[in-house]
Design a protein around this motif. Structure first.
Motif, PDB file in Angstrom:
ATOM      1  N   LEU B  63      21.215 -81.495 -13.701  1.00  0.00           N
ATOM      2  CA  LEU B  63      20.940 -80.810 -12.443  1.00  0.00           C
ATOM      3  C   LEU B  63      22.102 -81.002 -11.485  1.00  0.00           C
ATOM      4  N   ASP B  83      27.433 -73.365 -15.068  1.00  0.00           N
ATOM      5  CA  ASP B  83      26.104 -73.298 -14.495  1.00  0.00           C
ATOM      6  C   ASP B  83      25.085 -72.755 -15.495  1.00  0.00           C
ATOM      7  N   THR B  84      25.496 -71.692 -16.168  1.00  0.00           N
ATOM      8  CA  THR B  84      24.600 -71.043 -17.119  1.00  0.00           C
ATOM      9  C   THR B  84      24.371 -71.923 -18.346  1.00  0.00           C
ATOM     10  N   ALA B  87      21.972 -74.522 -17.446  1.00  0.00           N
ATOM     11  CA  ALA B  87      20.630 -73.944 -17.351  1.00  0.00           C
ATOM     12  C   ALA B  87      20.032 -73.754 -18.742  1.00  0.00           C
ATOM     13  N   HIS B  88      20.856 -73.299 -19.683  1.00  0.00           N
ATOM     14  CA  HIS B  88      20.342 -73.100 -21.042  1.00  0.00           C
ATOM     15  C   HIS B  88      19.960 -74.417 -21.687  1.00  0.00           C
ATOM     16  N   ARG B  90      18.949 -77.095 -20.121  1.00  0.00           N
ATOM     17  CA  ARG B  90      17.681 -77.511 -19.514  1.00  0.00           C
ATOM     18  C   ARG B  90      16.509 -76.714 -20.080  1.00  0.00           C
ATOM     19  N   ALA B  91      16.726 -75.412 -20.222  1.00  0.00           N
ATOM     20  CA  ALA B  91      15.648 -74.541 -20.684  1.00  0.00           C
ATOM     21  C   ALA B  91      15.246 -74.880 -22.115  1.00  0.00           C
TER      22      ALA B  91
END
Ligand SMILES: Nc1ncnc2c1ncn2[C@@H]1O[C@H](COP(=O)(O)OP(=O)(O)OP(=O)(O)O)[C@@H](O)[C@H]1O
Ligand SMILES: [Mg+2]
Lengths: 408, 233
Positions: B63, B83-84, B87-88, B90-91
């Motif tokens: 994060l 950033d992406t 995010a991936h 984390r997802a």
């Protein structure tokens, strides 16, 4: 599920959303009503231009349309109007084709003399130019005879009649300059007084049968040939056909080219519609930006959670954009219903308005203009989208850790 | 160095510092941390308030990025990740449990659990099925249609845990998951986390200053003033 989520988010603060929706719907309805009102007025002006002034198409000498300083009267005349009329009549789609004469002269009742514009026309062909409803006193012109004898009759506009103290049954002396430059005076019986929808005509005009005007001018010609069509939408098509058969030195023009009032009014409404649309765009933009903006602020923590769970920045943007588009879309639908209802009510109530230059008030009408609905919808959705993007960008750019702290 | 737990390293923190700028001042939240998280362990970060537990968890959870040092989570170096990419990661690989549950208030329990799966190419039916299974695991199957505000704190945290495990993450990060709960409920939640860890082979890293919570962990590391207390990494 994303749409469901967006939808539910939208109604989290239902009071705020309703306010926003009202704003959008009101804006939408304003666009639709304003444009419909303008369209109705233009329709009325068009009707007047075609029926009481120009017909659909007029043919005249090139030199009448574009006068030069050396022109003489004959240069501005059509020499064989009957031949031309026959040629045009055979083209099809034509309701009537008739000739008109025009000159400035003196109208005199013996007691009073006033300068007037004298219009010679063919009353049995151009029945709408002076319709029965426009006769305020007296009886119509006598129909022409087979042999084409001159009919010594005249009709005087209401305002002009007041100046002349003219009454039906009296003799009106019409004095004009002949084609060759001499002065001619002819007596005619005043058959009726008339009131059109255009004040200027009523104050200045004497209508006479074409044959009488030709007599005054001592000429077989006519100033113009006027064509009325069966179908209003055929103007461009027929105009092309007419142009193909025109004699040299003559030119045909459609009513739109001829009606200054229509063109001016149309331009005026175009400007007004653009201004109204601009104001409304700004209002909707503000309204949605603040709605979505407040929503973004309140949901900062939630945005942090969404990002922590793996939503990318564009995904966050997408959710808020969807909310804005939904807001715009729902507002638009309500606006369409509202606009439609207001249009119907306004038309039903028949508020009277007087158009510029008109003699009598006409009831306000609002036309249902599909293009206005499409425009208003695009405007709303565009504003919603733009506003949402502005507000939602902030949401997606948030620092995740800071946003997460807002969860309490 | 012999590791206390048999398992492969899942996350490796090396010489990490984290500074926050507070106006003119620089606050050192972490001051040189080395830590390895092993697969299958239930690691607890202990330490007083302000010691840097949340900061460390945020770094492990991709994060946030460290001021210096490196962090490798599941083979991804978080410093260089976009950033992406973060995010991936984390997802797909991480699950989060928060102190205040952080459920989306307009979604029902099962919809909240479905939320992480929205990013997957799945049919709505499969998604719902997975979410139901996860809810069943935390013992809340019959409350699936309830909104968060119709659930008790403990139930909300169960929903949040279901949401954290629904996509079979490699690592679950829990920041003070019991701080907002009463003692009895806290114990239930801790037992649930421990149970899921052993049933599903989850790896859990949890921050807490609750002694009860620490007692349920397989390993406890103490954070003090931005550093790990010696001999514990
Ligand atoms: N965004 C920030 N800006 C400035 N300083 C911060 C920020 N976040 C954390 N800090 C500081 O970093 C230090 C560590 O904070 P952190 O939240 O990691 O502590 P913690 O161990 O989680 O405490 P708690 O037990 O209260 O949750 C604290 O001194 C805190 O004030
Ligand atoms: Mg903390």
């Amino acid at each position: 599920m994303l749409i469901r989520l967006a939808f539910r988010n939208l109604f989290r603060n239902s009071r705020r959303t309703l306010m926003s929706l009202m704003m959008i719907a009101g804006g939408f309805a304003s666009v639709v009503v304003f444009q419909g009102f303008a369209a109705a007025i233009l329709e009325d002006i068009r009707w007047g231009a075609v029926n009481s002034q120009f017909g659909h198409i007029q043919i005249a000498s090139q030199k009448l349309w574009d006068p030069g300083s050396d022109d003489v009267f004959r240069d501005r005349q059509l020499e064989h109007p009957e031949e031309l009329k026959e040629k045009i009549a055979s083209l099809g789609d034509i309701k009537s084709v008739s000739a008109r004469q025009f000159f400035y002269g003196l109208a005199s009742t013996g007691e009073q003399s006033v300068s007037a514009q004298i219009i010679g026309f063919e009353p049995h062909l151009e029945t709408e130019l002076i319709s029965k409803e426009m006769i305020i006193e007296g009886v119509p012109f006598t129909p022409p005879t087979k042999s084409g004898q001159t009919i010594y009759e005249a009709a005087v506009g209401e305002g002009l009649a007041r100046l002349l103290k003219a009454k039906p049954g009296q003799t009106l002396t019409i004095i004009g300059q002949t084609a060759d430059g001499g002065i001619n005076a002819i007596d005619a019986e005043i058959k009726f007084l008339f009131r059109t929808v255009v004040q200027e005509i009523d104050d200045t005009t004497v209508y006479v049968p074409l044959s009488l005007s030709q007599k005054v001018l001592d000429s077989d010609g006519a100033e113009r040939v006027v064509i009325k069509l069966k179908d209003h939408d055929m103007v461009a098509e027929v105009l092309t056909k007419v142009k193909a058969v025109l004699p040299d030195g003559t030119q045909a023009r459609g009513w739109r080219e001829l009606s200054r009032l229509y063109n001016q009014t149309e331009r005026y409404f175009e400007t007004q519609n653009a201004v109204v649309a601009g104001i409304i765009l700004a209002l909707i933009l503000l309204s949605i930006t603040s709605t979505v903006g407040m929503s973004v602020s309140e949901r900062t923590g939630e945005i942090g959670t969404m990002r922590a769970l793996g939503d990318t920045k564009p995904a966050v943007l997408r959710l808020f954009a969807l909310e804005g588009l939904l807001l715009g879309g729902i507002g638009g639908v309500i606006g369409a219903i509202l606009g439609y209802t207001i249009s119907i009510i306004l038309t039903a109530v028949k508020v009277p308005i007087v158009l510029p230059g008109a003699t009598q008030p006409i009831p306000v009408r609002v036309t249902h203009l599909p293009s206005a609905y499409v425009l208003a919808f695009l405007l709303t959705v565009f504003a919603a989208f733009l506003a949402t993007m502005i507000a939602a960008r902030r949401a997606s750019q948030m620092n995740i850790v800071d946003a997460l702290k807002k969860n309490v | 160095m012999a590791s206390p737990i048999a398992g492969l390293p899942i996350a490796v923190v090396t010489a990490v510092t984290k500074e926050y700028r507070l106006g003119q001042q620089l606050v050192s939240a972490l001051r040189g941390v080395d830590l390895t998280v092993y697969q299958g362990e239930f690691l607890a970060l202990a330490g007083s308030s302000g010691s840097g537990k949340t900061t460390l968890l945020n770094l492990l959870g991709c994060l946030d990025t460290p001021t210096s040092g490196t962090i490798e989570v599941l083979g991804v170096k978080t410093m260089g990740a976009s950033d992406t990419e973060a995010a991936h990661l984390r997802a797909n690989k991480l699950g989060f449990v928060f102190q205040n549950f952080n459920l989306i208030p307009v979604l029902s329990a099962v919809e909240n659990v479905e939320y992480p799966l929205l990013k997957r190419h799945m049919t709505a039916r499969d998604r719902r099925e997975r979410a139901m299974q996860a809810l069943a695991r935390v013992g809340l199957a019959e409350r699936m249609m309830h909104r968060p505000d119709e659930l008790s704190g403990g139930q909300r945290q169960r929903v949040a845990i279901a949401r954290a495990i629904v996509h079979d993450p490699a690592l679950v990060i829990a920041d003070e998951p019991t701080a907002a709960l009463d003692k009895k409920t806290a114990l239930e939640i801790l037992d649930l986390l421990a149970e899921l860890r052993s049933q599903m082979g989850l790896t859990v890293v949890m921050a807490s200053h609750d002694p009860l919570a620490l007692s349920k962990a397989s390993r406890v590391v103490e954070v003090s003033d931005g550093m790990l207390v010696k001999g514990q990494s």
